[in-house]
Design a protein around this motif. Structure first.
Motif, PDB file in Angstrom:
ATOM      1  N   ALA A 142     -15.299   5.045 -22.888  1.00 10.78           N
ATOM      2  CA  ALA A 142     -14.159   4.880 -23.792  1.00 10.78           C
ATOM      3  C   ALA A 142     -13.024   4.099 -23.144  1.00 10.78           C
ATOM      4  CB  ALA A 142     -13.651   6.243 -24.255  1.00 10.78           C
ATOM      5  N   PHE A 143     -12.249   3.479 -24.003  1.00 10.82           N
ATOM      6  CA  PHE A 143     -10.999   2.834 -23.600  1.00 10.82           C
ATOM      7  C   PHE A 143      -9.846   3.609 -24.210  1.00 10.82           C
ATOM      8  CE2 PHE A 143      -7.521  -0.102 -24.588  1.00 10.82           C
ATOM      9  CZ  PHE A 143      -7.246  -0.588 -23.323  1.00 10.82           C
ATOM     10  N   VAL A 144      -8.849   3.939 -23.403  1.00  9.31           N
ATOM     11  CA  VAL A 144      -7.699   4.712 -23.861  1.00  9.31           C
ATOM     12  C   VAL A 144      -6.489   3.781 -23.874  1.00  9.31           C
ATOM     13  CG1 VAL A 144      -6.377   6.826 -23.540  1.00  9.31           C
ATOM     14  CG2 VAL A 144      -8.725   6.694 -22.701  1.00  9.31           C
ATOM     15  N   PRO A 145      -5.858   3.565 -25.028  1.00  7.06           N
ATOM     16  CA  PRO A 145      -4.820   2.536 -25.115  1.00  7.06           C
ATOM     17  C   PRO A 145      -3.488   2.901 -24.502  1.00  7.06           C
ATOM     18  CG  PRO A 145      -5.061   3.640 -27.224  1.00  7.06           C
ATOM     19  CD  PRO A 145      -6.149   4.184 -26.339  1.00  7.06           C
ATOM     20  N   ASP A 146      -3.271   4.167 -24.177  1.00  9.81           N
ATOM     21  CA  ASP A 146      -1.949   4.613 -23.749  1.00  9.81           C
ATOM     22  C   ASP A 146      -1.731   4.604 -22.234  1.00  9.81           C
ATOM     23  OD1 ASP A 146       0.568   5.297 -24.350  1.00  9.81           O
ATOM     24  OD2 ASP A 146       0.199   7.375 -24.849  1.00  9.81           O
ATOM     25  N   PRO A 147      -2.695   5.029 -21.407  1.00 14.25           N
ATOM     26  CA  PRO A 147      -2.445   5.045 -19.962  1.00 14.25           C
ATOM     27  C   PRO A 147      -2.217   3.621 -19.450  1.00 14.25           C
ATOM     28  CG  PRO A 147      -4.433   6.266 -20.518  1.00 14.25           C
ATOM     29  CD  PRO A 147      -4.045   5.494 -21.728  1.00 14.25           C
ATOM     30  N   ILE A 148      -1.126   3.431 -18.760  1.00 16.82           N
ATOM     31  CA  ILE A 148      -0.755   2.078 -18.339  1.00 16.82           C
ATOM     32  C   ILE A 148      -0.780   1.965 -16.823  1.00 16.82           C
ATOM     33  CG2 ILE A 148       1.109   0.373 -18.306  1.00 16.82           C
ATOM     34  CD1 ILE A 148       1.939   1.327 -21.036  1.00 16.82           C
ATOM     35  N   CYS A 149      -1.381   0.896 -16.366  1.00 15.32           N
ATOM     36  CA  CYS A 149      -1.389   0.533 -14.955  1.00 15.32           C
ATOM     37  C   CYS A 149      -0.718  -0.834 -14.844  1.00 15.32           C
ATOM     38  CB  CYS A 149      -2.825   0.478 -14.439  1.00 15.32           C
ATOM     39  SG  CYS A 149      -2.996  -0.187 -12.765  1.00 15.32           S
ATOM     40  N   GLN A 153       1.951   4.718 -14.336  1.00 10.30           N
ATOM     41  CA  GLN A 153       2.984   5.576 -14.891  1.00 10.30           C
ATOM     42  C   GLN A 153       2.629   7.031 -14.604  1.00 10.30           C
ATOM     43  OE1 GLN A 153       4.504   2.702 -18.513  1.00 10.30           O
ATOM     44  NE2 GLN A 153       3.742   4.728 -19.011  1.00 10.30           N
ATOM     45  N   GLN A 154       3.634   7.889 -14.622  1.00  8.53           N
ATOM     46  CA  GLN A 154       3.442   9.259 -14.152  1.00  8.53           C
ATOM     47  C   GLN A 154       2.393  10.028 -14.951  1.00  8.53           C
ATOM     48  OE1 GLN A 154       7.807  10.325 -13.871  1.00  8.53           O
ATOM     49  NE2 GLN A 154       7.092  11.243 -11.976  1.00  8.53           N
ATOM     50  N   ASP A 155       2.249   9.722 -16.233  1.00  7.48           N
ATOM     51  CA  ASP A 155       1.283  10.463 -17.040  1.00  7.48           C
ATOM     52  C   ASP A 155      -0.018   9.695 -17.265  1.00  7.48           C
ATOM     53  OD1 ASP A 155       2.266   8.482 -18.630  1.00  7.48           O
ATOM     54  OD2 ASP A 155       2.755   9.767 -20.341  1.00  7.48           O
ATOM     55  N   SER A 156      -0.192   8.566 -16.600  1.00 10.97           N
ATOM     56  CA  SER A 156      -1.359   7.716 -16.846  1.00 10.97           C
ATOM     57  C   SER A 156      -2.669   8.419 -16.516  1.00 10.97           C
ATOM     58  CB  SER A 156      -1.248   6.414 -16.045  1.00 10.97           C
ATOM     59  OG  SER A 156      -0.251   5.580 -16.576  1.00 10.97           O
ATOM     60  N   LEU A 157      -2.716   9.122 -15.388  1.00  8.80           N
ATOM     61  CA  LEU A 157      -3.964   9.770 -14.988  1.00  8.80           C
ATOM     62  C   LEU A 157      -4.358  10.857 -15.980  1.00  8.80           C
ATOM     63  CD1 LEU A 157      -6.234   9.938 -12.929  1.00  8.80           C
ATOM     64  CD2 LEU A 157      -4.841  11.548 -11.610  1.00  8.80           C
ATOM     65  N   ILE A 194       0.819  -1.211   0.000  1.00 12.57           N
ATOM     66  CA  ILE A 194       0.000   0.000   0.000  1.00 12.57           C
ATOM     67  C   ILE A 194       0.857   1.267   0.000  1.00 12.57           C
ATOM     68  CG2 ILE A 194      -0.255  -0.015   2.524  1.00 12.57           C
ATOM     69  CD1 ILE A 194      -2.855   1.107  -0.123  1.00 12.57           C
ATOM     70  N   VAL A 195       1.965   1.281   0.721  1.00 10.26           N
ATOM     71  CA  VAL A 195       2.797   2.488   0.776  1.00 10.26           C
ATOM     72  C   VAL A 195       3.446   2.747  -0.576  1.00 10.26           C
ATOM     73  CG1 VAL A 195       4.847   3.527   1.805  1.00 10.26           C
ATOM     74  CG2 VAL A 195       3.188   2.354   3.256  1.00 10.26           C
ATOM     75  N   SER A 196       3.960   1.698  -1.218  1.00  9.70           N
ATOM     76  CA  SER A 196       4.554   1.866  -2.546  1.00  9.70           C
ATOM     77  C   SER A 196       3.527   2.360  -3.549  1.00  9.70           C
ATOM     78  CB  SER A 196       5.157   0.538  -3.025  1.00  9.70           C
ATOM     79  OG  SER A 196       6.275   0.183  -2.243  1.00  9.70           O
ATOM     80  N   THR A 197       2.309   1.833  -3.446  1.00  6.48           N
ATOM     81  CA  THR A 197       1.244   2.259  -4.349  1.00  6.48           C
ATOM     82  C   THR A 197       0.930   3.740  -4.168  1.00  6.48           C
ATOM     83  OG1 THR A 197       0.262   0.054  -4.413  1.00  6.48           O
ATOM     84  CG2 THR A 197      -1.160   1.899  -4.998  1.00  6.48           C
ATOM     85  N   VAL A 198       0.770   4.169  -2.930  1.00  6.81           N
ATOM     86  CA  VAL A 198       0.439   5.572  -2.660  1.00  6.81           C
ATOM     87  C   VAL A 198       1.586   6.484  -3.087  1.00  6.81           C
ATOM     88  CG1 VAL A 198      -0.116   7.257  -0.862  1.00  6.81           C
ATOM     89  CG2 VAL A 198      -1.164   4.993  -0.803  1.00  6.81           C
ATOM     90  N   ARG A 199       2.813   6.061  -2.847  1.00  4.69           N
ATOM     91  CA  ARG A 199       3.957   6.884  -3.260  1.00  4.69           C
ATOM     92  C   ARG A 199       4.015   7.034  -4.780  1.00  4.69           C
ATOM     93  NH1 ARG A 199       8.567   4.456   0.858  1.00  4.69           N
ATOM     94  NH2 ARG A 199       8.005   5.751   2.665  1.00  4.69           N
ATOM     95  N   SER A 200       3.707   5.963  -5.493  1.00  4.48           N
ATOM     96  CA  SER A 200       3.694   6.071  -6.950  1.00  4.48           C
ATOM     97  C   SER A 200       2.581   7.002  -7.416  1.00  4.48           C
ATOM     98  CB  SER A 200       3.525   4.688  -7.582  1.00  4.48           C
ATOM     99  OG  SER A 200       2.217   4.183  -7.408  1.00  4.48           O
TER     100      SER A 200
END
Length: 494
Positions: free
Chosen positions: A303-310, A181-185, A79-85
């Motif tokens: 919609a589905f966006v192909p670029d944002p990656i989780c 990824q940093q620009d995913s949102l 959870i901490v790693s997730t929140v930090r990311s």
């Protein structure tokens, strides 16, 4: 010599059944190929409209604020790693709401200690009914992170509590074991800025097994070393790069992954929130939104966006894979049959007249038909009633076209996002794309049949958190001290 019960009529019926199964496999793969072509054009169009300039410039002059909901149950090791990311996201205005759903480990205390949170007397507006909320934690310095501590009620109940707490008009659902990824949102929110009718969007899920993670961010992309996660890498490429991307341009997307999706909050609240008595609450919400918007005759888009990656971890052992696929199939059946009025609705559009019937016949009931097809070929072969022509035609339809689709998915990945550029990686993916059709696909179909049977007999009456053994091969190993001072129990993932 044939058994006495094999009369000419029975023989003709068995042969007719075998050709019927052959027609089924051809139909499903033809539809998949059509989706593949739609997805290819969609990716080319997306690359043209959101190419290199999209990567370096601001996404828009205005970006709507977003509440990121992170439901967590016994997730103290991730959870901490997730929140930090999430805190490192390149997005101007967002908050993170971690919902501790009655964890029995040190999940709550781990987050509170890591981010310096204190109990905050915040008014809780219960617009959606949930299990009792005990406390809300926030940062005294006004940081982005808040924590909702509540009684256990399952993931859907935790999401509803997060929606009640969310301050912003859009909310993003992220699993507690995921890394964005940093620009995913910014990318997954972009459709809301381009089209005022947008009510939900989803992004791509990739497999983090084998990758390197440092300081809550993905530092190196690698393929998994273990066989099961490696096979699922190709499976996820196929499911996202043409499965979901193919339905999106015709506004017929019925699935947004529960691990990463953005929703317009008021539409979800108007629909009644997530249903806590279901296994597949994420898919059911999307199907219900389609159904409700069609019923109200409102213009909308999903919609589905192909670029944002989780990035998320997938099962690395058969037991976890079995539990996951059984749960997914139950959720699929619940979602479709619970919203059956969407099918062939007068104003149902492509989603009601094409996507829903396809999902019902080929994705929901398809595993049963597929397993019966394999069984019929075996029986006919043993009885000497299977001609070589019929056998090879069946093999081509059930296996050959599956190989073609998997290889096409790999090619889409190569021409679009190119995350696995090394020749060794591409060769490994190609081999897996071929070999997964000999055993793995049949095994997961069997798991899905079991899930469908469980749904039919209603063995599962209440939604619970699913659990998967976590390998922790990609995680950071930071020292953590549980509040109790006792040994930290093993992690679990929904």
């Amino acid at each position: 010599m044939n058994p006495t019960w094999i009369t000419p009529e029975v023989s003709n019926a068995l042969v007719g059944m075998q050709w019927g199964f052959l027609a089924y496999f051809i139909c499903i793969n033809v539809v998949y190929l059509a989706l593949n072509f739609i997805a290819m054009f969609a990716i080319l169009r997306y690359a043209r409209e959101h190419g290199a300039a999209f990567r370096v410039k601001n996404f828009a002059d205005y970006q709507p604020p977003v509440s990121i909901l992170v439901p967590a149950h016994n997730e103290e090791r991730t959870i901490v790693s997730t929140v930090r990311s999430l805190l490192r996201l390149s997005y101007p205005n967002f908050e993170i709401v971690v919902v501790n759903d009655g964890s029995t480990d040190a999940t709550l205390q781990t987050v509170v200690d890591a981010f310096g949170l204190v109990e905050f007397p915040e008014a809780y507006r219960s617009r959606l009914k949930t299990e009792p909320v005990k406390r809300i934690f926030a940062s005294p310095q006004g940081g982005r992170v808040r924590v909702v501590d509540k009684d256990n009620g399952g993931k859907a109940d935790a999401l509803n509590a997060g929606i009640n707490t969310a301050r912003y008009p859009l909310f993003c659902v992220v699993d507690a074991d995921c890394i964005l990824q940093q620009d995913s949102l910014a990318r997954v929110v972009q459709p809301f800025l381009e089209d005022s009718r947008m009510i939900a969007t989803g992004g791509v899920i990739r497999i983090v097994n084998g990758c390197k993670v440092k300081d809550g961010l993905l530092s190196k992309v690698e393929l998994p070393d273990k066989v099961l996660p490696l096979v699922q890498t190709v499976e996820y490429l196929r499911a996202f790069l043409f499965g979901r991307l193919g339905w999106s341009p015709i506004n017929a997307l019925l699935i947004i992954s529960g691990a990463f999706g953005v929703f317009y909050k008021e539409r979800v609240i108007a629909a009644g929130g997530y249903k806590s008595d279901l296994v597949g609450e994420d898919m059911e919400m999307v199907v219900r939104l389609h159904n409700r918007m069609r019923e109200e005759k409102r213009p909308y888009k999903i919609a589905f966006v192909p670029d944002p990656i989780c990035w998320t971890e997938v099962p690395s052992d058969l037991r976890s894979l079995y539990n996951q696929r059984v749960r997914w199939q139950q959720g699929l059946a619940e979602s479709l049959f619970g919203n059956w009025r969407l099918m062939f609705r007068r104003n149902g559009g492509t989603v009601g007249w094409v996507a829903y019937p396809f999902m019902l016949l080929f994705e929901c009931l398809g595993p049963v038909i597929e397993m019966l097809g394999y069984l019929s070929v075996i029986v006919l072969g043993l009885l000497g009633l299977l001609s070589p022509q019929a056998f090879f035609a069946f093999l081509f339809a059930s296996i050959g076209l599956g190989v073609l689709l998997s290889v096409n998915a790999m090619m889409l990945e190569e021409i679009s996002f190119h995350l696995y550029p090394r020749p060794r990686q591409q060769l490994k993916l190609f081999l897996v794309a071929v070999l997964e059709n000999f055993g793995y696909r049949q095994l997961t179909s069997l798991f899905r049949v079991i899930g469908l049977v469980r749904w039919v007999v209603k063995l599962r009456r209440r939604s619970r958190w699913g659990h998967m053994r976590r390998s922790a091969e990609w995680q950071e190993h930071e020292p953590q001290v549980p509040a109790s001072g006792r040994a930290v129990p093993g992690p679990a993932v929904s």
